[in-house]
Scaffold this motif. Structure first.
Motif, short mmCIF file in Angstrom:
data_model
loop_
_atom_site.label_atom_id
_atom_site.label_comp_id
_atom_site.label_asym_id
_atom_site.label_seq_id
_atom_site.Cartn_x
_atom_site.Cartn_y
_atom_site.Cartn_z
N TRP A 42 30.82 -19.57 3.12
CA TRP A 42 31.53 -18.52 3.85
C TRP A 42 33.01 -18.83 4.05
O TRP A 42 33.83 -17.91 4.16
CB TRP A 42 30.84 -18.28 5.19
CG TRP A 42 29.52 -17.63 4.98
CD1 TRP A 42 28.30 -18.23 4.96
CD2 TRP A 42 29.29 -16.25 4.69
NE1 TRP A 42 27.31 -17.32 4.68
CE2 TRP A 42 27.90 -16.09 4.51
CE3 TRP A 42 30.11 -15.13 4.58
CZ2 TRP A 42 27.33 -14.86 4.22
CZ3 TRP A 42 29.54 -13.90 4.28
CH2 TRP A 42 28.16 -13.78 4.10
N ARG A 45 35.07 -17.09 1.27
CA ARG A 45 35.02 -15.63 1.06
C ARG A 45 36.39 -15.00 1.31
O ARG A 45 37.25 -15.58 1.96
CB ARG A 45 33.99 -15.00 2.00
CG ARG A 45 32.60 -15.60 1.88
CD ARG A 45 31.78 -14.93 0.83
NE ARG A 45 30.44 -15.52 0.73
CZ ARG A 45 29.40 -14.90 0.19
NH1 ARG A 45 29.53 -13.70 -0.30
NH2 ARG A 45 28.24 -15.51 0.10
N TRP A 46 36.55 -13.79 0.80
CA TRP A 46 37.83 -13.09 0.89
C TRP A 46 38.12 -12.66 2.33
O TRP A 46 37.24 -12.40 3.13
CB TRP A 46 37.84 -11.89 -0.05
CG TRP A 46 36.66 -10.96 0.10
CD1 TRP A 46 36.60 -9.80 0.83
CD2 TRP A 46 35.38 -11.10 -0.52
NE1 TRP A 46 35.37 -9.21 0.72
CE2 TRP A 46 34.59 -9.99 -0.11
CE3 TRP A 46 34.80 -12.05 -1.38
CZ2 TRP A 46 33.28 -9.80 -0.52
CZ3 TRP A 46 33.48 -11.86 -1.78
CH2 TRP A 46 32.75 -10.76 -1.37
N ASN A 74 35.26 -15.38 7.02
CA ASN A 74 35.60 -16.72 6.54
C ASN A 74 36.22 -17.59 7.62
O ASN A 74 36.51 -18.77 7.39
CB ASN A 74 36.51 -16.64 5.31
CG ASN A 74 37.83 -15.95 5.57
OD1 ASN A 74 38.20 -15.66 6.71
ND2 ASN A 74 38.55 -15.64 4.50
N TRP A 129 26.95 -20.29 -4.65
CA TRP A 129 28.37 -19.93 -4.70
C TRP A 129 29.16 -20.70 -5.75
O TRP A 129 30.11 -20.17 -6.34
CB TRP A 129 28.99 -20.15 -3.31
CG TRP A 129 30.42 -19.72 -3.22
CD1 TRP A 129 31.53 -20.51 -3.23
CD2 TRP A 129 30.91 -18.38 -3.11
NE1 TRP A 129 32.67 -19.76 -3.12
CE2 TRP A 129 32.32 -18.44 -3.05
CE3 TRP A 129 30.29 -17.12 -3.05
CZ2 TRP A 129 33.11 -17.30 -2.94
CZ3 TRP A 129 31.08 -15.99 -2.93
CH2 TRP A 129 32.47 -16.09 -2.88
N THR A 150 33.81 -12.41 -8.41
CA THR A 150 33.69 -12.30 -6.96
C THR A 150 34.30 -13.51 -6.25
O THR A 150 34.94 -13.37 -5.20
CB THR A 150 32.21 -12.16 -6.56
OG1 THR A 150 31.69 -10.96 -7.17
CG2 THR A 150 32.04 -12.08 -5.06
N SER A 172 28.08 -6.52 -3.70
CA SER A 172 29.49 -6.88 -3.79
C SER A 172 30.28 -5.80 -4.52
O SER A 172 31.40 -5.44 -4.12
CB SER A 172 29.66 -8.23 -4.49
OG SER A 172 29.15 -9.27 -3.70
#
Length: 361
Positions: A42, A45-46, A74, A129, A150, A172
């Motif tokens: 996490w 992530r973006w 995040n 991930w 992603t 996503s």
């Protein structure tokens, strides 16, 4: 070097859950995490992903689920995980990058960049991930625009003014289109028509989705994600993209990629500036290869017809965040199951030792 009762690889949601239950059972262990900071995947992530976008992501055992609000996931999730590690004094060591796990005369040896750990059992919680899946299409190496997966998604502002081709039929892709369609030109392609969910995603529906993944794992097949069988749902923040036709204009896959775009099977050409591959991930389990856990079908069979966490090929090994537990829906339950599996394995090893001693005597 002392011999541990167990080693957990990975400190995401599933790994922390397993460590929590191992500690409650009094099982001596360490948790090896490749990240420099708490938070699992996490933290990578973006920025645009908020706590409203996630589903029970931080519901750790013995803890209170954080609010689903506008905070960046995040930042919020790593903060929750860090506090959880401290509150329960979990034995996390980081950063430790595990290279491989081998068997040394009945003991498991975890080889990493910071040394080796010898253990009687192992809980693998490495998730997916770090293994993004990028399919190959003819000509993709000639594309002059941007190609992002992603894992590389920088946020919607980066794509303003660019024509973006989003590839993939999962959640996503839907989220990316929801963020991008209101600010730039988008095109959506998938291999199969998307399956939309129109009813509420109840706990019963979640259990049914997990059961479909369990069936594959029970047969030793490579697992599909739980999300792939739940169906797609549009959230309120994606309704504007729906109004703009971002989802209705979906097309089947292109045939090849050219420097300035893609070529369809009928020969027509489509100009695009960016290809955004929302094509999912694969389990990060290459370090387990020396243990020969894979079945002839290519996956790792788990006990209890795919509902458990114990590797059928080697009961010393527990897998969490794999198959049916590779989602926030099943990660916590898997941690508890893995701890019980470790306890069973240790009890079995102890019984075998005692039997050997009695035979010698």
């Amino acid at each position: 070097m002392s011999i541990l009762q167990s080693v957990v690889i990975g400190a995401g949601q599933a790994g922390l859950s397993a460590s929590y239950h191992l500690k409650r059972l009094g099982i001596e262990h360490v948790v090896l995490d490749a990240n420099e900071h708490p938070g699992g995947a996490w933290q990578h992530r973006w920025d645009a992903l908020t706590m409203r976008d996630v589903h029970r992501v931080a519901e750790l055992p013995g803890d209170v689920q954080p609010a689903h609000d506008g905070r960046r996931a995040n930042q919020a999730v790593p903060a929750v995980f860090a506090a959880y590690e401290r509150a329960h004094a979990l034995p996390v060591i980081r950063p430790v990058a595990v290279d491989q796990v081998t068997d040394d005369d009945g003991l498991l040896v975890v080889h990493a960049d910071r040394g080796t750990w010898r253990t009687r059992t192992l809980v693998n919680a490495t998730g997916t991930w770090t293994r993004p899946f990028l399919p190959h299409y003819p000509g993709m190496e000639t594309f002059l625009g941007e190609q992002l997966h992603t894992v590389d998604y920088p946020g919607p502002e980066h794509f303003a003014g660019k024509r973006v081709l989003v590839v993939g039929g999962g959640a996503s892709a839907v989220q990316f289109l929801g963020a991008l369609a209101p600010i730039t030109d988008t095109l959506w392609v998938t291999r199969r028509p998307p399956v939309w969910r129109t009813d509420d995603f109840t706990p019963e529906a979640g259990a049914a989705a997990v059961a479909l993944v369990e069936q594959r794992v029970a047969q030793g097949l490579p697992p599909e994600s739980v999300v792939s069988v739940t169906g797609l749902v549009l959230r309120p923040q994606e309704r504007e993209a729906e109004r703009l036709g971002a989802y209705a204009a979906r097309r089947g896959m292109f045939q090849s990629i050219e420097p300035d775009g893609v070529r369809w099977a009928d020969g027509a050409f489509e100009q695009v500036d960016v290809i955004l591959w929302a094509t999912g991930f694969r389990p990060a389990i290459a370090h387990l290869a020396p243990l020969h856990l894979r079945s002839p079908q290519g996956g790792i069979r788990l006990d209890r017809n795919g509902r458990g966490t114990t590797a059928v090929a080697d009961p010393r090994i527990q897998l969490v965040g794999y198959g049916p537990s590779a989602s926030t829906i099943g990660a916590n339950r898997a941690g508890r199951s893995a701890a019980k599996g470790v306890q069973r394995s240790l009890d079995g090893l102890e019984a075998g030792i005692e039997q050997s001693i009695s035979v010698i005597a």
